[in-house]
Design a protein around this motif. Structure first.
Motif, PDB file in Angstrom:
ATOM      1  N   ALA A  82       4.269  76.158 104.329  1.00  0.00           N
ATOM      2  CA  ALA A  82       2.880  76.055 104.782  1.00  0.00           C
ATOM      3  C   ALA A  82       2.782  75.649 106.250  1.00  0.00           C
ATOM      4  O   ALA A  82       1.695  75.542 106.812  1.00  0.00           O
ATOM      5  N   GLY A  83       3.926  75.412 106.875  1.00  0.00           N
ATOM      6  CA  GLY A  83       3.902  75.086 108.294  1.00  0.00           C
ATOM      7  C   GLY A  83       3.753  73.603 108.580  1.00  0.00           C
ATOM      8  O   GLY A  83       3.530  73.205 109.716  1.00  0.00           O
ATOM      9  N   ILE A  84       3.884  72.785 107.545  1.00  0.00           N
ATOM     10  CA  ILE A  84       3.805  71.337 107.747  1.00  0.00           C
ATOM     11  C   ILE A  84       5.228  70.814 107.913  1.00  0.00           C
ATOM     12  O   ILE A  84       6.127  71.227 107.187  1.00  0.00           O
ATOM     13  N   LEU A  85       5.427  69.939 108.870  1.00  0.00           N
ATOM     14  CA  LEU A  85       6.752  69.355 109.025  1.00  0.00           C
ATOM     15  C   LEU A  85       6.650  67.844 108.814  1.00  0.00           C
ATOM     16  O   LEU A  85       6.419  67.087 109.748  1.00  0.00           O
ATOM     17  N   PRO A  86       6.797  67.402 107.565  1.00  0.00           N
ATOM     18  CA  PRO A  86       6.728  65.967 107.311  1.00  0.00           C
ATOM     19  C   PRO A  86       7.888  65.259 108.009  1.00  0.00           C
ATOM     20  O   PRO A  86       8.901  65.895 108.318  1.00  0.00           O
ATOM     21  N   VAL A  87       7.763  63.954 108.253  1.00  0.00           N
ATOM     22  CA  VAL A  87       8.888  63.215 108.831  1.00  0.00           C
ATOM     23  C   VAL A  87       9.925  62.898 107.775  1.00  0.00           C
ATOM     24  O   VAL A  87      11.083  62.683 108.092  1.00  0.00           O
ATOM     25  N   ALA A  88       9.503  62.834 106.519  1.00  0.00           N
ATOM     26  CA  ALA A  88      10.459  62.546 105.452  1.00  0.00           C
ATOM     27  C   ALA A  88       9.981  63.180 104.156  1.00  0.00           C
ATOM     28  O   ALA A  88       8.779  63.207 103.878  1.00  0.00           O
ATOM     29  N   ILE A  89      10.940  63.733 103.397  1.00  0.00           N
ATOM     30  CA  ILE A  89      10.674  64.174 102.031  1.00  0.00           C
ATOM     31  C   ILE A  89      11.811  63.613 101.186  1.00  0.00           C
ATOM     32  O   ILE A  89      12.950  64.067 101.303  1.00  0.00           O
ATOM     33  N   GLU A 125       3.020  61.943 109.924  1.00  0.00           N
ATOM     34  CA  GLU A 125       2.675  61.069 111.045  1.00  0.00           C
ATOM     35  C   GLU A 125       1.505  61.619 111.845  1.00  0.00           C
ATOM     36  O   GLU A 125       1.222  62.809 111.804  1.00  0.00           O
ATOM     37  N   GLY A 126       0.885  60.748 112.620  1.00  0.00           N
ATOM     38  CA  GLY A 126      -0.156  61.166 113.548  1.00  0.00           C
ATOM     39  C   GLY A 126      -1.284  60.151 113.598  1.00  0.00           C
ATOM     40  O   GLY A 126      -1.125  59.000 113.176  1.00  0.00           O
ATOM     41  N   SER A 127      -2.430  60.598 114.104  1.00  0.00           N
ATOM     42  CA  SER A 127      -3.613  59.752 114.104  1.00  0.00           C
ATOM     43  C   SER A 127      -4.157  59.720 112.683  1.00  0.00           C
ATOM     44  O   SER A 127      -3.795  60.558 111.856  1.00  0.00           O
ATOM     45  N   PRO A 128      -5.040  58.759 112.367  1.00  0.00           N
ATOM     46  CA  PRO A 128      -5.578  58.706 111.004  1.00  0.00           C
ATOM     47  C   PRO A 128      -6.175  60.050 110.558  1.00  0.00           C
ATOM     48  O   PRO A 128      -5.920  60.503 109.431  1.00  0.00           O
ATOM     49  N   ALA A 129      -6.910  60.716 111.449  1.00  0.00           N
ATOM     50  CA  ALA A 129      -7.526  61.990 111.073  1.00  0.00           C
ATOM     51  C   ALA A 129      -6.475  63.072 110.845  1.00  0.00           C
ATOM     52  O   ALA A 129      -6.573  63.885 109.923  1.00  0.00           O
ATOM     53  N   GLU A 130      -5.439  63.079 111.701  1.00  0.00           N
ATOM     54  CA  GLU A 130      -4.373  64.071 111.525  1.00  0.00           C
ATOM     55  C   GLU A 130      -3.617  63.843 110.226  1.00  0.00           C
ATOM     56  O   GLU A 130      -3.245  64.790 109.530  1.00  0.00           O
ATOM     57  N   ILE A 131      -3.380  62.584 109.918  1.00  0.00           N
ATOM     58  CA  ILE A 131      -2.683  62.264 108.665  1.00  0.00           C
ATOM     59  C   ILE A 131      -3.533  62.735 107.487  1.00  0.00           C
ATOM     60  O   ILE A 131      -3.029  63.379 106.564  1.00  0.00           O
ATOM     61  N   ASP A 132      -4.839  62.429 107.532  1.00  0.00           N
ATOM     62  CA  ASP A 132      -5.730  62.871 106.445  1.00  0.00           C
ATOM     63  C   ASP A 132      -5.641  64.386 106.269  1.00  0.00           C
ATOM     64  O   ASP A 132      -5.544  64.878 105.142  1.00  0.00           O
ATOM     65  N   ALA A 133      -5.663  65.113 107.383  1.00  0.00           N
ATOM     66  CA  ALA A 133      -5.665  66.575 107.306  1.00  0.00           C
ATOM     67  C   ALA A 133      -4.357  67.092 106.709  1.00  0.00           C
ATOM     68  O   ALA A 133      -4.360  67.966 105.837  1.00  0.00           O
ATOM     69  N   GLN A 134      -3.224  66.543 107.178  1.00  0.00           N
ATOM     70  CA  GLN A 134      -1.933  66.998 106.658  1.00  0.00           C
ATOM     71  C   GLN A 134      -1.765  66.620 105.189  1.00  0.00           C
ATOM     72  O   GLN A 134      -1.287  67.423 104.385  1.00  0.00           O
ATOM     73  N   LEU A 135      -2.173  65.395 104.851  1.00  0.00           N
ATOM     74  CA  LEU A 135      -2.026  64.974 103.454  1.00  0.00           C
ATOM     75  C   LEU A 135      -2.917  65.806 102.542  1.00  0.00           C
ATOM     76  O   LEU A 135      -2.548  66.093 101.406  1.00  0.00           O
TER      77      LEU A 135
END
Lengths: 364, 477
Positions: free
Chosen positions: B253-260, B291-301
């Protein structure tokens, strides 16, 4: 010579009675190699691509364009953004993935994600005695034995003839934006780029073009995230001047391709040097260089110079290295190494290529 | 585990060797009494022990060079040692060796924020590198589990990884330069504060060479600005196949988490009994952090949670704040300790292609029954680095050998599916004799040829990495 298998290549190397000039696509004639042409064009094709595992394996002669098309279809890319040397070096033909690895070719995104060598997972190669050797593999974490993958990457064919490479790939991004500062002097531009790189906003390109008077900072990712970070980064950069945000991705792509390929120097008279230094040292070194033109990439860590004569003599002793990418200057193409390091490099070449037939005179 | 016979000539010259080393070191930097050297008889692979001939603890590059010069002249083997946390026996002594420990070399030499690097002596611990820069908003990215204790010297020797390398890479991707002392005492700078090699990438081959090419006394490390924030989500599934598919879908999906991170049922059960993290008891548990700003984290999560829901999780829990994030990580971080409460264990770290995960877990389960030894799996799922923990009883005769045989079979399986013997711990002595499984003789010859150049007499940590039968002609020369 145009082998189609590793075994045939090994046989050609064993029976070679003189120097071999190893050729991928022939688009990056860096250095002064001599000898009979040995083309890898006959060993081409993607042998494995697992998008879910972010892994691609291809034979050395595979055209880079084929790899990039295949990746784009899965919305992935080579994140280190390999430079295309054709315009700068007035060459034609198709760059190959093996040539890219042999020269450790990267681009502006190297500052954020690492160089070609950082994405290399494995190699297969044939050494100067005709041994077929593998190192690394196709998995992302691998510390099994010595990392000859890194040693071969950027060795310009002087240690072995690459036959297959495996790489880590990454997802492509939804969009990008470029922040522009106008009219900064070199030192201020480097300071602005350092401030951007020290922010948490994940800048993936930091370049400065003194002739155009523009300092460029790239953000990439999901649209909402890019918009948020563009605003936040503009705040960080405000002390350096007025910030313009270019958020048309096509425009951004063109700007960064020009930085990546140093197209400003294409067709221009003069030698082209590639200077790799500590970013904050760059402005003073550029001043010493007395060059006709300079382009800063990697936040100043990489400087392209258009100049004549012996650049190294003018720079004096400095931390880093200068490589003559294009030109006639009567100097070594690669930076001479201090004696103990040069001894190790020479020792390795003697082990991997005992007869000294691979691209002789290229690096050592 | 076989080790070469100690060199009788070296043993018989102990007094002379100690006297020569004493002459080039400060008064308190050498130990040769068995009461003191015994503290250095093993690293974290505690099943194997051997007190060294002597231990030296230099404080400067010049002292390291002086020690190596003496040992080179006298033909004395040297085993470099960081903090002694190697799980692979990388710092295991031989009876005829001098242990060269860098534990006293802990200084920060330079911190440079505009150019984003720190230069340290390599005895400094991994976590204290971050400690030196975090007040200014920076960190050093590689984070091996032993980061509180492990030294940068050992991180470089083993090319250590960590939980966050999917995004940040391993040691080699964060190392800019080193001061290297070769066995003959020559001091040289490789790399520096610039970003790429001007000639052959010697730095690339030094990193991960397990202390066999030289002693790294100083290192220039890339530091990064801390992200604005990070938050994990926890998900449980009733099969490892489905969990594996979730990982693939997230990456595609194009997401690169820092850890899985991945844990299997035996590991979840042990962890729950020990740490009470509130994990669901199921076949497969994933912790995914972004990782990211609170809004970026919300969007990725949100994207990740959608993918997770599509695969019908038995549990799906998003951390809303730091306390919840801490609880989600608690179990994972306690996993090794929890397994250790049950029994002695052996921790492997083979890497596999992510796509082979379900098959490999099923085979490990079958082998576990055949061997009669329990095994739990913790796994860096984003990069395929497995950590099977095999439980055994060190007091039961034959159990260690049985466990080692089981471990070897798991590693053979990793190679068979296209992976490797070790993803981040290194070969040391532990995987040394399995190198033939992964490499053909010509592959090993090419690697040993590198050591021939750096250490022609094969005095540095020579009984490691390469199968003893492969390295014998060189070690005897």
């Amino acid at each position: 010579m145009r082998p189609e298998t590793e075994e045939a290549l090994a046989q050609m190397i064993v029976s070679a009675d003189g120097p071999l000039r190893i050729v991928g696509g022939g688009t990056r004639p860096i250095g002064r190699s001599v000898g009979a042409a040995l083309s890898l064009a006959g060993m081409a094709g993607i042998t494995l691509y697992e998008p879910g595992a972010l892994t691609l394996v291809a034979k050395a002669g595979t055209p880079l364009a084929e790899v990039q098309t295949r990746l784009a279809a899965e919305n992935q890319r080579l994140a280190f953004e390999p430079m295309d040397h054709r315009a700068l070096l007035s060459t034609s033909g198709e760059p190959t993935i093996g040539g890219m690895v042999a020269a450790n070719v990267s681009g502006p995104r190297r500052i954020a994600v690492g160089a070609c060598r950082d994405f290399m997972l494995g190699v297969r190669f044939v050494d100067g005695a005709g041994h077929i050797i593998k190192n690394g593999g196709r998995v992302m974490k691998n510390v099994t034995g010595y990392d000859l993958v890194k040693l071969l990457t950027g060795s310009y064919g002087t240690l072995g003839v690459l036959t297959e490479v495996s790489l880590k790939v990454l997802p492509d991004v939804e969009t990008q934006a470029t922040l522009v500062l106008d009219g900064l002097d070199d030192a201020t531009a480097v300071a602005a780029m350092a401030a951007a790189m020290s922010s948490p906003f994940e800048v993936t390109g930091a370049a400065h073009d003194p002739a155009a008077g523009r300092t460029l900072l790239r953000l990439e990712g999901f649209a909402a995230s890019v918009a948020y970070r563009a605003q936040a980064l503009a705040g960080v950069l405000a002390p350096f001047g007025t910030v313009t945000v270019l958020d048309d991705p096509a425009q951004g792509a063109a700007i960064w391709a020009a930085i990546r390929d140093v197209t400003a120097f294409a067709g221009q008279e003069g030698d082209v040097w590639r200077l790799s230094v500590k970013a904050s040292d760059a402005p003073a070194l550029v001043a010493k260089a007395g060059a006709r033109a300079a382009i800063y990439d990697w936040a100043g860590g990489l400087v392209w110079l258009l100049t004549d004569g012996d650049l190294r003599a003018r720079l004096g002793d400095f931390a880093g290295h200068a490589t003559l990418i294009r030109g006639q200057a009567d100097v070594p193409v690669f930076q001479p190494e201090p004696a103990p390091v040069a001894a190790l490099s020479a020792g390795l070449r003697a082990k991997f290529d005992p007869r000294g037939i691979f691209n002789p005179g290229m690096m050592g | 585990m076989q080790m070469p016979l100690p060199n009788a000539g070296v043993l018989s010259r102990k007094d002379q060797i100690v006297a020569r080393l004493t002459a080039v070191l400060p008064p308190d930097a050498l130990m040769s009494d068995i009461a003191e050297t015994r503290a250095y008889e093993c690293d974290a692979l505690t099943a194997y022990r051997c007190p060294p001939l002597a231990v030296v603890l230099p404080s400067t590059t010049a002292e390291v060079a002086a020690v190596l010069k003496v040992c080179h002249e006298l033909g004395v083997p040297v085993v470099p040692r960081g903090s002694g946390t190697s799980l692979a026996g990388g710092a295991l002594p031989t009876a005829d060796c001098v242990i060269l420990g860098v534990a006293r070399m802990t200084q920060v030499i330079e911190t440079n924020y505009p150019d984003r690097y720190i230069r340290v002596q390599t005895g400094r611990t991994n976590l204290s590198v971050t400690g030196a820069v975090e007040a200014d908003g920076f960190f050093y990215a590689p984070d091996p589990s032993s980061q509180l204790a492990c030294a940068i010297a050992g991180n470089i020797a083993m090319n250590s990884g960590g939980a966050h390398c999917l995004k940040y890479g391993v040691t080699t991707n964060n190392l800019l330069g080193v001061t290297l002392v070769t066995m003959d005492g020559t001091v040289m700078e490789i790399g520096g504060a610039h970003m790429d090699a001007g000639g052959l990438d010697l730095l690339g081959v030094i990193c991960g060479s397990e202390g066999q090419l030289g002693v790294v006394t100083e290192a220039t490390l890339r530091i990064l600005p801390k992200p604005e924030g990070a938050r994990p989500v926890l998900m449980g599934y009733d099969s490892s196949e489905v969990a594996g598919q979730v990982v693939t879908d997230i990456i595609k999906a194009g997401i690169l988490p820092v850890a899985i991170e991945f844990m299997d049922r035996p590991c979840i059960e042990a962890t729950e009994a020990f740490a009470h993290a509130g994990y669901p008891i199921c076949e497969a548990l994933l912790i995914v952090e972004v990782e990211g700003s609170p809004a970026e984290i919300d969007a990725q999560l949100a994207l990740i949670m959608d993918i997770a829901r599509n695969h019908k999780p038995v549990e799906l829990r998003e951390a809303k704040d730091a306390a919840e994030a801490g609880r989600i990580w608690l179990g994972r971080k306690s996993a090794f300790g929890a397994m250790g409460q049950i029994n002695d264990y052996m921790c492997l770290d083979g890497t596999i292609p992510v796509s082979a995960l379900p098959y490999v877990l099923r085979r490990i389960g079958e082998m576990s029954k055949e061997y009669g030894l329990a095994v739990g799996n913790v796994f860096h799922a984003g990069d395929g680095n497995m950590h099977p923990l095999i439980l055994f009883d060190a007091n039961k005769p034959g159990d260690l050998e049985l466990c080692e045989a089981f471990g070897a079979d798991i590693l053979r399986l990793c190679v068979e599916v296209g992976g490797c013997l070790t993803g981040e711990h290194g070969v040391g002595i532990e995987k040394r004799d399995l190198m033939h499984v992964q490499f053909a003789p010509a592959d090993l010859e090419a690697q040993m040829a590198v050591k021939d150049v750096f250490d022609p007499a094969w005095l540095l940590n020579a009984a490691k990495v390469f199968p003893l039968d492969s390295s014998a002609p060189r070690r005897a020369a």
